[in-house]
Design a protein around this motif. Structure first.
Motif, PDB file in Angstrom:
ATOM      1  N   LEU A 173       0.835  -1.210   0.000  1.00  0.00           N
ATOM      2  CA  LEU A 173       0.000   0.000   0.000  1.00  0.00           C
ATOM      3  C   LEU A 173       0.865   1.254   0.000  1.00  0.00           C
ATOM      4  O   LEU A 173       0.623   2.198  -0.756  1.00  0.00           O
ATOM      5  N   LEU A 174       1.919   1.248   0.820  1.00  0.00           N
ATOM      6  CA  LEU A 174       2.795   2.420   0.871  1.00  0.00           C
ATOM      7  C   LEU A 174       3.577   2.582  -0.427  1.00  0.00           C
ATOM      8  O   LEU A 174       3.766   3.697  -0.912  1.00  0.00           O
ATOM      9  N   THR A 175       4.030   1.446  -1.010  1.00  0.00           N
ATOM     10  CA  THR A 175       4.750   1.525  -2.285  1.00  0.00           C
ATOM     11  C   THR A 175       3.845   2.096  -3.370  1.00  0.00           C
ATOM     12  O   THR A 175       4.249   2.967  -4.148  1.00  0.00           O
ATOM     13  N   LEU A 176       2.593   1.608  -3.415  1.00  0.00           N
ATOM     14  CA  LEU A 176       1.652   2.129  -4.408  1.00  0.00           C
ATOM     15  C   LEU A 176       1.427   3.620  -4.202  1.00  0.00           C
ATOM     16  O   LEU A 176       1.383   4.401  -5.154  1.00  0.00           O
ATOM     17  N   ALA A 177       1.289   4.027  -2.929  1.00  0.00           N
ATOM     18  CA  ALA A 177       1.052   5.449  -2.635  1.00  0.00           C
ATOM     19  C   ALA A 177       2.221   6.292  -3.118  1.00  0.00           C
ATOM     20  O   ALA A 177       2.036   7.320  -3.775  1.00  0.00           O
ATOM     21  N   VAL A 178       3.444   5.851  -2.820  1.00  0.00           N
ATOM     22  CA  VAL A 178       4.620   6.660  -3.173  1.00  0.00           C
ATOM     23  C   VAL A 178       4.847   6.675  -4.686  1.00  0.00           C
ATOM     24  O   VAL A 178       5.053   7.730  -5.285  1.00  0.00           O
ATOM     25  N   THR A 179       4.769   5.482  -5.328  1.00  0.00           N
ATOM     26  CA  THR A 179       5.052   5.460  -6.769  1.00  0.00           C
ATOM     27  C   THR A 179       3.972   6.210  -7.558  1.00  0.00           C
ATOM     28  O   THR A 179       4.283   6.827  -8.574  1.00  0.00           O
ATOM     29  N   SER A 180       2.730   6.174  -7.076  1.00  0.00           N
ATOM     30  CA  SER A 180       1.659   6.873  -7.794  1.00  0.00           C
ATOM     31  C   SER A 180       1.956   8.359  -7.938  1.00  0.00           C
ATOM     32  O   SER A 180       1.478   9.011  -8.859  1.00  0.00           O
ATOM     33  N   ILE A 181       2.749   8.900  -7.012  1.00  0.00           N
ATOM     34  CA  ILE A 181       3.040  10.331  -7.041  1.00  0.00           C
ATOM     35  C   ILE A 181       3.765  10.716  -8.346  1.00  0.00           C
ATOM     36  O   ILE A 181       3.463  11.741  -8.949  1.00  0.00           O
ATOM     37  N   PHE A 182       4.690   9.847  -8.808  1.00  0.00           N
ATOM     38  CA  PHE A 182       5.468  10.184 -10.006  1.00  0.00           C
ATOM     39  C   PHE A 182       4.574  10.536 -11.191  1.00  0.00           C
ATOM     40  O   PHE A 182       4.811  11.518 -11.893  1.00  0.00           O
ATOM     41  N   GLY A 183       3.549   9.696 -11.386  1.00  0.00           N
ATOM     42  CA  GLY A 183       2.677   9.907 -12.537  1.00  0.00           C
ATOM     43  C   GLY A 183       1.876  11.195 -12.469  1.00  0.00           C
ATOM     44  O   GLY A 183       1.344  11.650 -13.471  1.00  0.00           O
ATOM     45  N   THR A 184       1.756  11.773 -11.260  1.00  0.00           N
ATOM     46  CA  THR A 184       1.027  13.042 -11.174  1.00  0.00           C
ATOM     47  C   THR A 184       1.971  14.216 -11.386  1.00  0.00           C
ATOM     48  O   THR A 184       1.534  15.318 -11.677  1.00  0.00           O
ATOM     49  N   GLY A 192      -9.349   7.553 -14.698  1.00  0.00           N
ATOM     50  CA  GLY A 192      -8.460   7.963 -15.785  1.00  0.00           C
ATOM     51  C   GLY A 192      -7.086   8.400 -15.341  1.00  0.00           C
ATOM     52  O   GLY A 192      -6.345   8.979 -16.108  1.00  0.00           O
ATOM     53  N   TRP A 193      -6.740   8.149 -14.091  1.00  0.00           N
ATOM     54  CA  TRP A 193      -5.435   8.528 -13.546  1.00  0.00           C
ATOM     55  C   TRP A 193      -5.157  10.010 -13.736  1.00  0.00           C
ATOM     56  O   TRP A 193      -4.031  10.424 -13.981  1.00  0.00           O
ATOM     57  N   ASP A 194      -6.178  10.828 -13.662  1.00  0.00           N
ATOM     58  CA  ASP A 194      -5.991  12.270 -13.658  1.00  0.00           C
ATOM     59  C   ASP A 194      -5.379  12.621 -12.297  1.00  0.00           C
ATOM     60  O   ASP A 194      -5.610  11.904 -11.316  1.00  0.00           O
ATOM     61  N   PRO A 195      -4.535  13.656 -12.185  1.00  0.00           N
ATOM     62  CA  PRO A 195      -3.800  13.876 -10.929  1.00  0.00           C
ATOM     63  C   PRO A 195      -4.686  13.945  -9.680  1.00  0.00           C
ATOM     64  O   PRO A 195      -4.318  13.422  -8.629  1.00  0.00           O
ATOM     65  N   LYS A 196      -5.878  14.534  -9.808  1.00  0.00           N
ATOM     66  CA  LYS A 196      -6.744  14.614  -8.629  1.00  0.00           C
ATOM     67  C   LYS A 196      -7.217  13.218  -8.223  1.00  0.00           C
ATOM     68  O   LYS A 196      -7.214  12.870  -7.042  1.00  0.00           O
ATOM     69  N   GLU A 197      -7.624  12.449  -9.212  1.00  0.00           N
ATOM     70  CA  GLU A 197      -8.048  11.070  -8.929  1.00  0.00           C
ATOM     71  C   GLU A 197      -6.909  10.300  -8.275  1.00  0.00           C
ATOM     72  O   GLU A 197      -7.102   9.608  -7.268  1.00  0.00           O
ATOM     73  N   THR A 198      -5.721  10.427  -8.862  1.00  0.00           N
ATOM     74  CA  THR A 198      -4.584   9.678  -8.346  1.00  0.00           C
ATOM     75  C   THR A 198      -4.254  10.107  -6.924  1.00  0.00           C
ATOM     76  O   THR A 198      -4.012   9.262  -6.062  1.00  0.00           O
ATOM     77  N   TRP A 199      -4.283  11.417  -6.671  1.00  0.00           N
ATOM     78  CA  TRP A 199      -3.972  11.867  -5.307  1.00  0.00           C
ATOM     79  C   TRP A 199      -5.021  11.427  -4.304  1.00  0.00           C
ATOM     80  O   TRP A 199      -4.689  11.122  -3.150  1.00  0.00           O
ATOM     81  N   SER A 200      -6.279  11.373  -4.715  1.00  0.00           N
ATOM     82  CA  SER A 200      -7.287  10.878  -3.768  1.00  0.00           C
ATOM     83  C   SER A 200      -7.025   9.406  -3.472  1.00  0.00           C
ATOM     84  O   SER A 200      -7.219   8.946  -2.353  1.00  0.00           O
ATOM     85  N   LEU A 201      -6.533   8.674  -4.488  1.00  0.00           N
ATOM     86  CA  LEU A 201      -6.207   7.263  -4.268  1.00  0.00           C
ATOM     87  C   LEU A 201      -4.980   7.124  -3.366  1.00  0.00           C
ATOM     88  O   LEU A 201      -4.932   6.236  -2.509  1.00  0.00           O
ATOM     89  N   ILE A 202      -3.994   8.021  -3.552  1.00  0.00           N
ATOM     90  CA  ILE A 202      -2.808   8.002  -2.687  1.00  0.00           C
ATOM     91  C   ILE A 202      -3.252   8.214  -1.233  1.00  0.00           C
ATOM     92  O   ILE A 202      -2.841   7.493  -0.321  1.00  0.00           O
ATOM     93  N   THR A 203      -4.141   9.186  -1.017  1.00  0.00           N
ATOM     94  CA  THR A 203      -4.684   9.439   0.315  1.00  0.00           C
ATOM     95  C   THR A 203      -5.364   8.183   0.855  1.00  0.00           C
ATOM     96  O   THR A 203      -5.173   7.798   2.010  1.00  0.00           O
ATOM     97  N   TRP A 204      -6.130   7.551  -0.017  1.00  0.00           N
ATOM     98  CA  TRP A 204      -6.861   6.342   0.379  1.00  0.00           C
ATOM     99  C   TRP A 204      -5.878   5.237   0.773  1.00  0.00           C
ATOM    100  O   TRP A 204      -6.062   4.551   1.778  1.00  0.00           O
ATOM    101  N   PHE A 205      -4.798   5.086  -0.003  1.00  0.00           N
ATOM    102  CA  PHE A 205      -3.764   4.085   0.318  1.00  0.00           C
ATOM    103  C   PHE A 205      -3.158   4.361   1.697  1.00  0.00           C
ATOM    104  O   PHE A 205      -2.920   3.438   2.475  1.00  0.00           O
ATOM    105  N   ILE A 206      -2.872   5.635   1.980  1.00  0.00           N
ATOM    106  CA  ILE A 206      -2.224   5.970   3.255  1.00  0.00           C
ATOM    107  C   ILE A 206      -3.136   5.614   4.430  1.00  0.00           C
ATOM    108  O   ILE A 206      -2.710   4.968   5.393  1.00  0.00           O
ATOM    109  N   TYR A 207      -4.415   6.004   4.330  1.00  0.00           N
ATOM    110  CA  TYR A 207      -5.321   5.685   5.437  1.00  0.00           C
ATOM    111  C   TYR A 207      -5.611   4.184   5.505  1.00  0.00           C
ATOM    112  O   TYR A 207      -5.808   3.636   6.591  1.00  0.00           O
ATOM    113  N   ALA A 208      -5.617   3.502   4.353  1.00  0.00           N
ATOM    114  CA  ALA A 208      -5.799   2.040   4.366  1.00  0.00           C
ATOM    115  C   ALA A 208      -4.611   1.393   5.086  1.00  0.00           C
ATOM    116  O   ALA A 208      -4.789   0.448   5.862  1.00  0.00           O
TER     117      ALA A 208
END
Lengths: 457, 281
Positions: A28-39, B218-234
């Motif tokens: 989960l943490l790896t996915l969170a961190v790597t996802s940042i690059f694409g943004t 669609g992996w738009d930055p807002k979508e992706t960041w909301s998912l990153i947030t979701w990953f952190i709380y998960a």
């Protein structure tokens, strides 16, 4: 541990690896961190821009790591696959032992477990044990899903519980995640995403896919009957509306207006309003001015068809519309290109720019030709998609919300009411445990104690 | 009086409430804390009234829509939810100290909305992409989630501030905070509440995206960041429930999670994407 691991077969070892929650946390943490690059790095842009922005070296490095389309890269997909395997294995591993506990006919109660709970409610009832027992047993049977009376060392215990099934909540969430991934996979295997521009009055039966630009036949035709854009007073767009007709083998099937947020769905294919633009109309209003007499003639010309010049001088053919025309290297904007055929003279190519009506004077001919009017027509830009995975994904969505609610806010509550005779009275102790929300359970035990102490026996 | 005027006043009301709570905690004046509560109630009521009035005003202008369509309106809604949540927590726990850490957040959000020169408080008509009933469901669920995470963030900061051990051995400001066990439990409950709403917010957004653009993700930055947030709380929830993490580590994860929330909310506007209507302007 080391010896035991060596004794385990490879399957057991893989199973153990995937059943670890440590792995979940890491993934989960790896996915969170790597996802940042694409943004931070714009996705699926063109290589020239990337090189200009990052330089040759970083461009090569990023390409090697698939960072320009990272969410579809092999390593990002691998991470998601590992997480899926982790979820599935963890769930199976824990469910197999939980299943028996959840679906038992006769739940086990351990009195010691209740005695450990710090908050207990004690009081005395002014009635003999049998009477209190009967009253309480019937009350708890109503208030809880399951209850039973058992003799204990000094008296009687009434056990009651509810919400045993809520222990499954977290597996419902896990199932929903798997459904989302399966739905996504179905979509990427059997779906497509494309676009098409249709001019007002035109009909198409195929679209271009994104990415790749390949042609995809639709199996039916779409005709754009009309497109309208309206604006607010501020100039901001208010509504984009296309009137579309679906045709099967040339026969009209249905006609519908689509706007943003209200697509048309036909035979599993969704048609969305995405953009618009203008196309030249195929007719032009021309103005001829006779230099000698000053006479003005207005004529409507259709592109590609010759029109007669005034006073039988010859003909003019408008060949094409050029949205960004040039004259001797200077941009002159929108213009029509035409061929002038005057009797007794060689054919002459002429330019008729929209912005400069007197441009043709430079030619020093007998007639000055200008464009007097030119209608534009719109084209509608449609996003066309098919995704058979959507129902699975939506099922996953609903199950996920329900599962999260069950996991976070419902719990498995167990209470034990111990009755011990004290002369002709009964000493009552109310105890309770729950698998989560210990603070809330204390309040509930206190509340139950109060209710029980007020019951009439 | 227009809604913008009311909401500007609310900013100062929240500011006063935050000051009163802090004074009550720092100088050990229960009266100041009690006044903080009542000031907050007035602030939240004014905030809600401002939102309703703005809704009415938009209909009077002939461009009626729920006031949830731009950065200003979302900040105002966020503050209102935040104030309601901390008042409920205060009421359920009987502890006003918690509000001393969350009321300033409500004040900051309102101040940013009302006073920043980059944020327009004008009521604007909806652009075609926003004309959907999913807008309301999406914005409401997301911001309830964000507000819950903001309260969890306040609680986690308190946790790190609170000294270890019994209250008896402690002095000063730390002693007047709830015990670490209570802070840990409360922040966990806030995270669970927020997680449910964040999940629902992402899902309503996905359903909306599918009805507007034909794709739910669609992996738009807002979508992706909301998912990153979701990953952190998960991660936080799994670490706590399954690996037995407690206390400091969970508090740090909760703070990191709230940083991700902030970036999803504000930072993403610096990146290119479809959620540009959330941008400053």
């Amino acid at each position: 541990m080391g010896r035991k691991a060596a004794a385990d077969g490879p399957f057991t070892q893989i199973w153990k690896f995937f059943s670890s929650v440590k792995l979940t946390v890491v993934l989960l943490l790896t996915l969170a961190v790597t996802s940042i690059f694409g943004t931070l790095i714009p996705q699926m842009g063109n290589p020239a821009q990337y090189v200009a922005k990052y330089g040759e070296f970083l461009y090569r490095l990023f390409s090697l790591l698939n960072l320009f389309d990272m969410y579809h890269s092999w390593w990002f997909r691998l991470l998601i696959m590992l997480l899926t395997a982790n979820i599935v294995v963890c769930s199976i591993d824990r469910l197999s032992s939980l299943w028996k506990i959840v679906f038992t006919k006769k739940p086990r109660f351990n009195p010691k477990q209740f005695h450990k709970v710090p908050t207990q409610v004690d009081f005395k009832m002014d009635a003999p044990l049998e009477k209190v027992r009967d009253t309480y047993a019937s009350y708890l049977a109503k208030a809880f899903h399951y209850s039973r009376v058992e003799p204990s060392g000094k008296g009687v215990c009434i056990y009651a519980e509810k919400g045993r099934w809520t222990r499954l909540g977290v597996y419902i969430v896990h199932l929903s995640v798997v459904l989302l991934l399966v739905g996504g996979l179905i979509g990427s295997l059997f779906g497509f995403e494309g676009f098409v521009n249709i001019g007002e009055g035109d009909t198409v039966d195929h679209i271009r896919l994104r990415p790749g630009n390949q042609v995809q036949a639709l199996g039916f035709s779409i005709r754009c009957d009309d497109f309208d854009v309206s604006f607010y007073d501020s100039g901001a767009p208010k509504e984009y509306r296309s009137t579309l007709t679906i045709l099967e083998d040339g026969k009209k099937v249905l006609t519908r207006d689509i706007i943003v947020n209200r697509p048309l769905r036909y035979r599993g294919i969704n048609i969305f309003q995405a953009s618009y633009g203008t196309l030249p109309s195929n007719s032009v209003k021309l103005r001829f001015t006779d230099r000698a007499s000053g006479m003005v003639y207005q004529v409507r010309a259709v592109i590609g068809k010759p029109v007669a010049l005034p006073e039988n001088r010859g003909t003019l053919v408008i060949n094409r519309y050029n949205p960004s025309s040039e004259f001797r290297g200077h941009p002159i904007g929108e213009a029509f290109e035409a061929t002038l055929k005057i009797k007794g003279k060689p054919d002459q190519e002429i330019l008729l720019p929209l912005r400069f009506p007197s441009f043709d004077k430079m030619r020093r001919g007998d007639l000055v030709i200008a464009v007097a009017g030119f209608d534009q027509r719109y084209y509608t830009g449609l996003q066309v998609t098919r995704d058979p995975g959507v129902p699975v994904v939506y099922a996953g969505f609903i199950i996920m919300i329900a599962g999260c609610f069950i996991t976070f806010f419902l719990c498995h509550e167990r209470v034990c009411v111990e009755l011990v005779p004290a002369g002709d009275k009964t000493r009552v102790t109310v105890m309770g445990t729950s698998n989560k929300n210990k603070f809330g359970m204390r309040r509930k035990v206190a509340h139950l104690g109060e209710k029980l102490s007020r019951l009439k026996t | 009086m227009t809604s913008s005027t009311i909401l500007s006043i609310v900013t100062f009301v929240y500011g006063l409430a935050a000051f009163l709570y802090l004074a009550g905690w720092v100088f050990e004046k229960p009266l100041a804390g009690r006044m903080g509560t009542w000031t907050s109630v007035i602030g939240a009521a004014g905030n809600a009234a401002g939102i309703i009035l703005r809704w009415v005003e938009s209909y009077r202008m002939g461009i009626g829509h729920a006031p949830l369509s731009n950065l200003y309106e979302s900040l105002v809604f966020f503050s209102c939810v935040l104030a309601i949540i901390y008042l409920v927590v205060e009421w359920r726990t009987g502890s006003r100290v918690i509000s001393a850490f969350t009321a300033p957040l409500a004040c900051l959000a309102m101040a940013y909305a009302s006073l920043s020169p980059n944020i327009s408080d004008r009521i604007q008509p909806l652009i075609p992409a926003l004309k959907s009933n999913w807008l309301i469901a999406h914005v409401i669920t997301c911001f309830i989630g964000y507000a819950a995470f903001a309260v969890a963030f306040g609680l986690s900061i308190m946790y790190l501030f609170k000294q270890e051990g019994d209250d008896a051995g402690q002095e000063g400001l730390s002693a007047r905070l709830p015990s670490r066990a209570v802070l840990d439990e409360l922040s966990h409950r806030m995270v669970m509440f927020g997680f449910l709403f964040l999940t629902t917010g992402i899902i309503t957004g996905a359903v909306w995206a599918n009805s507007a653009w034909g794709r739910y993700w669609g992996w738009d930055p807002k979508e992706t960041w909301s998912l990153i947030t979701w990953f952190i709380y998960a991660t936080l929830l799994h670490a706590r429930l399954m690996r037995g993490w407690h206390g400091k580590r969970i508090a740090v994860l909760s703070i990191v999670g709230f940083m991700a929330v902030m970036f999803t909310y504000f930072g993403v506007n610096l990146l290119p994407g479809l959620h540009s209507y959330g941008a400053v302007g």
